[in-house]
Scaffold this motif. Sequence first.
Motif, PDB file in Angstrom:
ATOM      1  N   GLN A 145       0.870  -1.052  -0.124  1.00  0.00           N
ATOM      2  CA  GLN A 145       0.052   0.061   0.024  1.00  0.00           C
ATOM      3  C   GLN A 145       0.856   1.203   0.226  1.00  0.00           C
ATOM      4  OE1 GLN A 145      -2.450   0.031   3.617  1.00  0.00           O
ATOM      5  NE2 GLN A 145      -0.785  -0.016   4.800  1.00  0.00           N
ATOM      6  N   SER A 146       2.344   1.023   0.153  1.00  0.00           N
ATOM      7  CA  SER A 146       3.094   2.510   0.251  1.00  0.00           C
ATOM      8  C   SER A 146       4.212   2.096  -0.684  1.00  0.00           C
ATOM      9  CB  SER A 146       3.493   2.772   1.837  1.00  0.00           C
ATOM     10  OG  SER A 146       4.245   1.560   2.261  1.00  0.00           O
ATOM     11  N   VAL A 147       4.407   0.874  -1.236  1.00  0.00           N
ATOM     12  CA  VAL A 147       5.556   0.374  -2.092  1.00  0.00           C
ATOM     13  C   VAL A 147       4.968  -0.004  -3.123  1.00  0.00           C
ATOM     14  CG1 VAL A 147       7.675  -0.926  -2.254  1.00  0.00           C
ATOM     15  CG2 VAL A 147       7.132   0.129   0.155  1.00  0.00           C
ATOM     16  N   GLY A 148       4.924   0.610  -4.218  1.00  0.00           N
ATOM     17  CA  GLY A 148       4.166   0.266  -5.456  1.00  0.00           C
ATOM     18  C   GLY A 148       4.474  -1.033  -6.160  1.00  0.00           C
ATOM     19  N   SER A 149       5.875  -1.106  -6.075  1.00  0.00           N
ATOM     20  CA  SER A 149       6.334  -2.491  -6.718  1.00  0.00           C
ATOM     21  C   SER A 149       5.974  -3.730  -6.110  1.00  0.00           C
ATOM     22  CB  SER A 149       7.868  -2.440  -6.713  1.00  0.00           C
ATOM     23  OG  SER A 149       8.550  -2.333  -5.571  1.00  0.00           O
ATOM     24  N   LEU A 150       5.577  -3.618  -4.751  1.00  0.00           N
ATOM     25  CA  LEU A 150       5.044  -4.900  -4.220  1.00  0.00           C
ATOM     26  C   LEU A 150       3.426  -4.993  -4.128  1.00  0.00           C
ATOM     27  CD1 LEU A 150       7.720  -4.891  -1.094  1.00  0.00           C
ATOM     28  CD2 LEU A 150       7.733  -6.312  -3.272  1.00  0.00           C
ATOM     29  N   ARG A 151       2.758  -4.048  -4.830  1.00  0.00           N
ATOM     30  CA  ARG A 151       1.461  -4.203  -4.407  1.00  0.00           C
ATOM     31  C   ARG A 151       0.804  -5.477  -5.157  1.00  0.00           C
ATOM     32  NH1 ARG A 151      -1.177   0.072  -8.349  1.00  0.00           N
ATOM     33  NH2 ARG A 151      -0.074   1.595  -7.114  1.00  0.00           N
ATOM     34  N   SER A 152       1.440  -6.020  -6.034  1.00  0.00           N
ATOM     35  CA  SER A 152       0.814  -7.368  -6.583  1.00  0.00           C
ATOM     36  C   SER A 152       1.014  -8.535  -5.688  1.00  0.00           C
ATOM     37  CB  SER A 152       1.499  -7.871  -7.930  1.00  0.00           C
ATOM     38  OG  SER A 152       2.860  -7.950  -7.719  1.00  0.00           O
TER      39      SER A 152
END
Length: 405
Positions: A232-239
């Motif tokens: 929710q704060s690190v876009g690259s880990l959203r998936s």
Amino acid sequence: MPNLIPKDLVSLLRRPPLPRFRSRLHDERTATLIGTALGVAFATAFLTGLVSHFLQHPPSWLAHHLPTRPYWGYRFTQGLHVASGTAAIPLLLAKLWTVYPRLFAWPPLKSVAHALERLSILVLVAGAVFELVTGLLNSAQWYVWGNQFPFVQTHYWVAWITVGALVVHLGVKAPAIARGFRRPGEELPELPELPEPAGPAELPETHHVSRRAFIATTAVAAGTVTVATVGQSVGSLRSVSVLSARDTGVGELGVPVNRTAGQAGITAAAVTSDWRLQVGGGARGLSLSRQELAALPQTSATLPIACVEGWSVDAHWQGVRISDLMDLAGIAHDADVRVVSMEQNGAYAVMVMERQYVRDPAALLALRLNGRTLTLDHGYPARIIVPNRPGVLQTKWVQRMEAIV
């Protein structure tokens, strides 16, 4: 006179049938290693929490020294705050498991000093559990406590109490911590011998679980819950963040909404064509319609919107520089500005913007978001967007701006 109290009862009162713990996972080294990781997580959450608190409620001596750069600063610190608090949950559970046999030590209170030590541990554990549970609920926006519970103030002061109890605990346990940091091959003292068990109090041996396996499992648990929520704060880990409280890819104009217009009491009728922005406190008062604002020189900025719950997302904003508005109104460069929202029932309906934010070239009275006109939920007709500030201070539905003299 014959003794009327049975001998078995006398023995029970003197030494109850306490369980006997045999696992080496309850030793000082395991407790020290887990406790160190927990302490780092708590320290990180505490320090980043202070950053958030002082940005939202700056004391007078600090207000004009808060930086506007890096523009992503609050996004980073608040994301780290929530992530470290989440990681602390499995670490706290593991720490409590390593030390809970101490609850069965006899006698439970050996002296006044020992009683005070146990009291500090009670405060420490209660405070830690309270902070983690309420923090987790807040990050999920699950306000089970209702509107009467002052979460921000309570969370802040309980954090100080918990840290104070932690400092006392570290001071008392310093010798044990030092022993726990000895090299792995060195013999460590056992827990104090407990009475022999009586029947069902006997606990099974757990020698087959190694310290390394236990610590590795705890590390994996802490890492998993962190990765599963930090998207929710690190876009690259959203998936891969399947447990995130907020999907930052969902929302009007590509940006989530925490507080809708309906929740704020804002209706479409309240922002009809006769809406005008009032700017006062300077040499010239301004009263500008939205069309007149749109006719002024427009500036674009890519800034994150970052909320106290830990979620954040980059967005492209377009509008009028706040510093340009202040210059048009003849407001001095060293003036702070009070921003008043049309919102009627919000804790942040009135916001003070210190001079360094007012004069930052990226600070905008935004009219457009991600290439489109603001929607009502996103603050139409106009809203504030300023670098390195919490989302609650990015006021929506702006009605008036006035210099503070």
